[in-house]
Design a protein around this motif. Structure first.
Motif, short mmCIF file in Angstrom:
data_model
loop_
_atom_site.label_atom_id
_atom_site.label_comp_id
_atom_site.label_asym_id
_atom_site.label_seq_id
_atom_site.Cartn_x
_atom_site.Cartn_y
_atom_site.Cartn_z
N GLU A 91 0.82 -1.23 0.00
CA GLU A 91 0.00 0.00 0.00
C GLU A 91 0.84 1.26 0.00
O GLU A 91 0.40 2.30 -0.49
CB GLU A 91 -0.92 0.03 1.23
CG GLU A 91 -1.99 -1.04 1.26
CD GLU A 91 -1.53 -2.30 1.99
OE1 GLU A 91 -0.33 -2.67 1.87
OE2 GLU A 91 -2.35 -2.91 2.69
N GLN B 184 2.68 10.28 16.43
CA GLN B 184 1.63 11.26 16.13
C GLN B 184 2.13 12.68 16.42
O GLN B 184 1.92 13.60 15.63
CB GLN B 184 0.37 10.97 16.96
CG GLN B 184 -0.78 11.94 16.71
CD GLN B 184 -1.43 11.74 15.34
OE1 GLN B 184 -1.92 10.64 15.03
NE2 GLN B 184 -1.43 12.78 14.50
N VAL B 233 -1.45 11.67 2.11
CA VAL B 233 -2.70 11.24 2.77
C VAL B 233 -2.75 9.72 2.99
O VAL B 233 -2.93 9.27 4.13
CB VAL B 233 -3.94 11.74 1.99
CG1 VAL B 233 -5.21 11.11 2.55
CG2 VAL B 233 -4.02 13.26 2.06
N PRO B 234 -2.59 8.90 1.94
CA PRO B 234 -2.66 7.45 2.19
C PRO B 234 -1.53 6.94 3.09
O PRO B 234 -1.70 5.94 3.79
CB PRO B 234 -2.54 6.83 0.78
CG PRO B 234 -2.03 7.91 -0.10
CD PRO B 234 -2.44 9.21 0.51
N GLU B 237 -2.75 7.53 6.58
CA GLU B 237 -3.81 6.56 6.86
C GLU B 237 -3.23 5.19 7.18
O GLU B 237 -3.65 4.53 8.14
CB GLU B 237 -4.73 6.42 5.63
CG GLU B 237 -5.94 7.32 5.70
CD GLU B 237 -6.66 7.38 4.36
OE1 GLU B 237 -6.55 6.41 3.56
OE2 GLU B 237 -7.30 8.41 4.09
N PHE B 238 -2.25 4.78 6.40
CA PHE B 238 -1.68 3.44 6.58
C PHE B 238 -1.00 3.31 7.95
O PHE B 238 -1.01 2.24 8.55
CB PHE B 238 -0.69 3.12 5.46
CG PHE B 238 -0.24 1.69 5.48
CD1 PHE B 238 -1.03 0.68 4.94
CD2 PHE B 238 0.97 1.34 6.08
CE1 PHE B 238 -0.64 -0.65 4.99
CE2 PHE B 238 1.38 0.00 6.13
CZ PHE B 238 0.57 -0.98 5.58
N GLY B 240 -2.10 4.62 10.48
CA GLY B 240 -3.15 4.66 11.48
C GLY B 240 -3.07 5.91 12.34
O GLY B 240 -3.54 5.93 13.47
N GLU B 242 -3.65 10.19 12.89
CA GLU B 242 -4.64 11.22 12.57
C GLU B 242 -3.99 12.27 11.69
O GLU B 242 -2.87 12.70 11.96
CB GLU B 242 -5.07 11.88 13.87
CG GLU B 242 -6.57 11.99 14.04
CD GLU B 242 -6.86 12.55 15.41
OE1 GLU B 242 -6.95 13.79 15.51
OE2 GLU B 242 -6.95 11.75 16.37
N HIS B 243 -4.72 12.71 10.66
CA HIS B 243 -4.16 13.74 9.78
C HIS B 243 -4.13 15.08 10.51
O HIS B 243 -5.15 15.49 11.07
CB HIS B 243 -4.98 13.85 8.49
CG HIS B 243 -4.19 14.47 7.38
ND1 HIS B 243 -3.75 15.76 7.43
CD2 HIS B 243 -3.76 13.97 6.19
CE1 HIS B 243 -3.07 16.03 6.32
NE2 HIS B 243 -3.06 14.96 5.56
N TYR B 257 -6.66 16.52 -3.22
CA TYR B 257 -7.17 16.80 -1.89
C TYR B 257 -7.27 18.31 -1.67
O TYR B 257 -6.30 19.04 -1.96
CB TYR B 257 -6.27 16.19 -0.81
CG TYR B 257 -6.49 14.70 -0.64
CD1 TYR B 257 -7.47 14.22 0.22
CD2 TYR B 257 -5.72 13.79 -1.36
CE1 TYR B 257 -7.69 12.87 0.37
CE2 TYR B 257 -5.94 12.42 -1.22
CZ TYR B 257 -6.92 11.97 -0.35
OH TYR B 257 -7.13 10.61 -0.21
#
Ligand SMILES: [Fe+2]
Ligand SMILES: [Fe+2]
Lengths: 95, 313
Positions: A91, B184, B233-234, B237-238, B240, B242-243, B257
């Motif tokens: 991914e 994070q 972005v992905p 996400e990968f 896990g 928070e943006h 985006y």
């Protein structure tokens, strides 16, 4: 003057703008200007290049291939310098 | 050829996507613009060694230490490629260093932020090198031959920098709650400054229009930034995580985006010398430069001695 004793020059040619000069061969000449003209006559008869460099061979300091094991040893065991060393899930593997 | 004809030949080359090479005639503005951009780029590579270098002695494992050391070493090499490239335009290394140390020259303002935790090393590789790669891939097509060739070389080496950073982040995110929180926090602190690396909006950018016309720059600040935002972005996400941008939203129509606004006050504050580490970065550079003077002196004394011996023999 004995021809054999003229200086040896290495010839580098840039095939196209934007490319590196590449080594194409060598020749004998009295001085750099003459080497440049000879290089033009010998190595660019078919429009092989847009720019020529000539360098006196004795001005080149070269590494020896025989010594290469010791010479390159510091980098041979560092696979983590390669991108492929880092396995990432599919991914996110496109970076 | 007259000046006019030389200028026409120059613009014809630019027009035809041909590279400009060091011995070619070029407008003075083109030369100066390149010197500014390339030396700034070189300074960024060198100053950029500081925040990460800070962690070499404290890396959590031998593997991580070796990787970080190799990466920081690469950046020093990138600085060298770029200083040499700028030197083909007729400025000396000493002049460039002097401009850096007297704060006349700029460098990427991202390096004025400190690397506070181990996770920052991951965030820097992933985001800061990631953003640099987006910019440098585009610069492979720059109109100045030596700059283009050094970008090609640098991009090849750069590929591991981003991957090791992301791998580090992934390891933290798969670790304990605490480690994930550390990741994070690093993302939150480095995301916005990374976006600022692409420079001000095109409408505000002092040098952009001319640079684009000369094809020194090939894509606008905003277009490059958008590319980076989209690719990140992905990746967030990968992990896990928070943006950090609460306004991030896919826009079907644009195929990109949409995103929140950057804090430009912060950008201008940091670039004008008042970021968290600006003074420290330059002071460190000056100190190390001065402390290394005896090595340079010793080397030149040794050279002189060798030459004298050769003459005597
Ligand atoms: Fe770099
Ligand atoms: Fe890098």
């Amino acid at each position: 003057m004995i021809k054999e004793h003229l200086d040896l020059y290495e010839v580098f040619i840039r095939g196209k703008r934007g490319l590196d000069h590449k080594h194409v061969g060598s020749l004998h000449a009295e001085d750099p200007e003459q080497a440049l003209e000879y290089a033009r006559d010998i190595y660019t008869r078919r429009g092989e290049g847009v720019s020529i460099w000539v360098v006196r061979s004795r001005d080149i300091t070269a590494s020896q291939e025989d010594d290469s094991e010791a010479f390159y040893d510091p980098s041979n065991d560092k696979p983590y310098r390669l991108a492929t060393y880092y396995r990432l899930p599919d991914e996110v593997n496109n970076m | 050829m007259t000046e006019d004809e030389l200028e026409q030949a120059f613009y014809r080359r630019i027009e035809n996507e041909e590279k400009i090479e060091p011995k070619d005639w070029m407008p003075e503005g083109y030369r100066q613009n390149l010197i500014r951009q390339i030396s700034q780029h070189a300074h960024s590579e060198v100053i950029g060694m500081q925040p990460e270098g800070n962690w070499i002695t404290r890396a959590p494992s031998l593997r991580r230490k070796a990787i970080l050391l190799a990466k920081v070493q690469d950046e020093g090499g990138h600085g060298l490629y770029l200083y040499s490239t700028a030197e083909t335009l007729g400025i000396s290394r000493a002049e460039m260093i002097e401009a850096l140390q007297s704060c006349k020259a700029k460098y990427a303002s991202i390096f004025n932020y400190p690397a506070q935790t181990w996770a920052d090393v991951g965030a820097i590789g992933w985001l800061v090198d990631g953003a640099a790669i987006v910019n440098q891939v585009s610069l492979q097509r720059t109109s100045y031959g030596p700059y283009s060739r050094s970008m090609i070389r640098i991009c090849k080496e750069e590929s591991f920098h981003q991957r090791q950073g992301y791998e580090l982040m992934l390891t933290l995110c798969r670790g304990t709650e605490e480690q994930k929180a550390m990741a994070q926090d690093a993302l939150n602190r480095f995301y916005w400054p990374a976006l600022m690396m692409f420079g001000p909006h095109d409408s505000e950018s002092a040098h952009s229009a001319k640079s684009m016309q000369w094809k020194i720059k090939r894509e606008s600040n905003d277009d490059l930034r958008q590319k980076f935002i989209d690719q990140t972005v992905p990746q967030i996400e990968f992990l896990g995580l928070e943006h950090p941008d609460k306004d991030i939203r896919w826009n079907e129509e644009r195929g990109h985006y949409d995103h929140g606004e950057i804090d430009w006050d912060e950008f201008y504050r940091v670039i004008s010398g008042n970021g968290p580490c600006n003074r420290q970065r330059i002071q460190h550079h000056i100190r190390v430069h001065e402390e290394g003077a005896w090595v340079r002196d010793a080397m030149s004394a040794y050279q002189q001695k060798k030459r004298q011996r050769a003459q005597a023999a």
